[in-house]
Write a protein that holds these residues in place. Structure first.
Motif, short mmCIF file in Angstrom:
data_model
loop_
_atom_site.label_atom_id
_atom_site.label_comp_id
_atom_site.label_asym_id
_atom_site.label_seq_id
_atom_site.Cartn_x
_atom_site.Cartn_y
_atom_site.Cartn_z
N THR A 144 67.41 78.11 50.50
CA THR A 144 66.14 77.39 50.37
C THR A 144 64.99 78.36 50.15
N ARG A 145 65.05 79.50 50.80
CA ARG A 145 64.01 80.52 50.59
C ARG A 145 64.03 81.01 49.15
N ASN B 36 62.50 78.30 46.88
CA ASN B 36 61.05 78.16 47.04
C ASN B 36 60.30 79.36 46.47
N GLU B 37 60.77 80.56 46.77
CA GLU B 37 60.05 81.75 46.32
C GLU B 37 60.16 81.95 44.82
N GLY C 182 58.95 78.29 42.94
CA GLY C 182 57.66 77.71 43.30
C GLY C 182 57.75 76.33 43.91
N LEU C 183 58.91 76.00 44.50
CA LEU C 183 59.07 74.72 45.17
C LEU C 183 58.68 74.83 46.64
N GLN C 184 58.63 73.69 47.29
CA GLN C 184 58.31 73.66 48.72
C GLN C 184 59.25 72.68 49.42
N THR D 96 60.24 65.41 45.49
CA THR D 96 59.76 64.96 46.80
C THR D 96 60.98 64.87 47.73
N GLU D 97 60.79 65.22 48.99
CA GLU D 97 61.88 65.11 49.96
C GLU D 97 61.79 63.81 50.76
N THR E 105 62.69 71.89 52.01
CA THR E 105 63.19 72.35 53.31
C THR E 105 64.71 72.33 53.41
#
Length: 245
Positions: free
Chosen positions: A137-138, A141-142, A145-147, A191-192, A149
């Protein structure tokens, strides 16, 4: 409500297939089961269910099953595709949460998360799976550019029209790595949706050497790195360590 298909990959799920499909049918009219070469009683049980079935004569992998579901949803012109597991780790009662999010029409991918809402999450997962999911997940995201979890949750909804540009070819459990890269390349909105974390079988096999957590993480890194290399437009100014080594 948009025309929606619920697709469920299965492999030797004779214990769960009848009760799960019974509960899914309470929330879904159109259900596709992708039987990935089951050698137990799963095929016989599926024949008694009011669902469409794709059957692989041999075990081809989770990723192949997901790709088959994508093609089916596109061929039969569904608006949305929801994928979920058949081992009771994804609750059919969460389907209305996905339907509600679909109705809001604010995303192209609705990704289930077992970690978004602590009040929903449930019991902790096996330590190695949580550690690998956190690391992957890291990376996502890194680098993209996602966010999000939860990079590895298979309970997802996809806008079918957004899948036309995808060229997925991973057969195994690493398909989410390829999916996230291509999703970012296509500029899809993500979207989560919070779901409950359930682990009925902490000893589940990933297949041969992938049962070793270090080997599994290395495999995921390789798939992610290879897919990133196909999309240089996604290289961010601050590269993360996931592509090293």
């Amino acid at each position: 409500m948009p025309k929606t298909l619920v697709a469920i990959p299965v492999y030797n799920e004779q214990k769960y297939v009848e009760p799960v499909l019974s509960r899914v049918s309470a929330f879904a009219n159109d259900v596709l089961v992708v039987d990935d070469g089951s050698s137990d009683e799963t095929p016989t049980l599926l024949a008694k269910q009011p669902v469409d079935v794709i059957r692989h004569k041999t075990n081809l992998g989770y990723g192949r099953s997901i790709r088959d579901a994508f093609r089916w949803a596109q061929c039969y012109r569904y608006d949305w595709l929801i994928t979920m597991d058949c081992d009771e780790q994804h609750e059919p009662s969460s389907l209305p949460d996905f339907y509600n999010a679909i109705e809001q029409d604010g995303a192209d991918v609705l990704s289930g998360s077992r970690y978004l809402d602590p009040e929903v999450s449930g019991d902790p997962p096996p330590a190695d799976r949580r550690a690998i999911n956190t690391e992957v997940t890291r990376w996502v995201n890194e680098r993209l550019g996602l966010q999000i979890t939860d990079a590895f949750c298979g309970f997802k909804a996809y806008r079918v029209s957004a899948l036309k540009s995808f060229t997925l070819d991973v057969d195994g459990y690493a398909i989410p790595l390829q999916f996230w890269v291509q999703s970012a390349a296509a500029g899809l909105r993500v979207t989560e949706v919070p779901i409950r974390l359930i682990y009925n079988d902490p000893t589940r096999s990933f297949g041969g050497p992938l049962d070793d957590p270090t080997t599994r993480l290395d495999h995921y890194r390789e798939v992610f790195r290879d897919e990133i290399a196909k999309h240089p437009e996604l290289v961010r100014a601050s590269a993360c360590s996931c592509v090293a080594g």
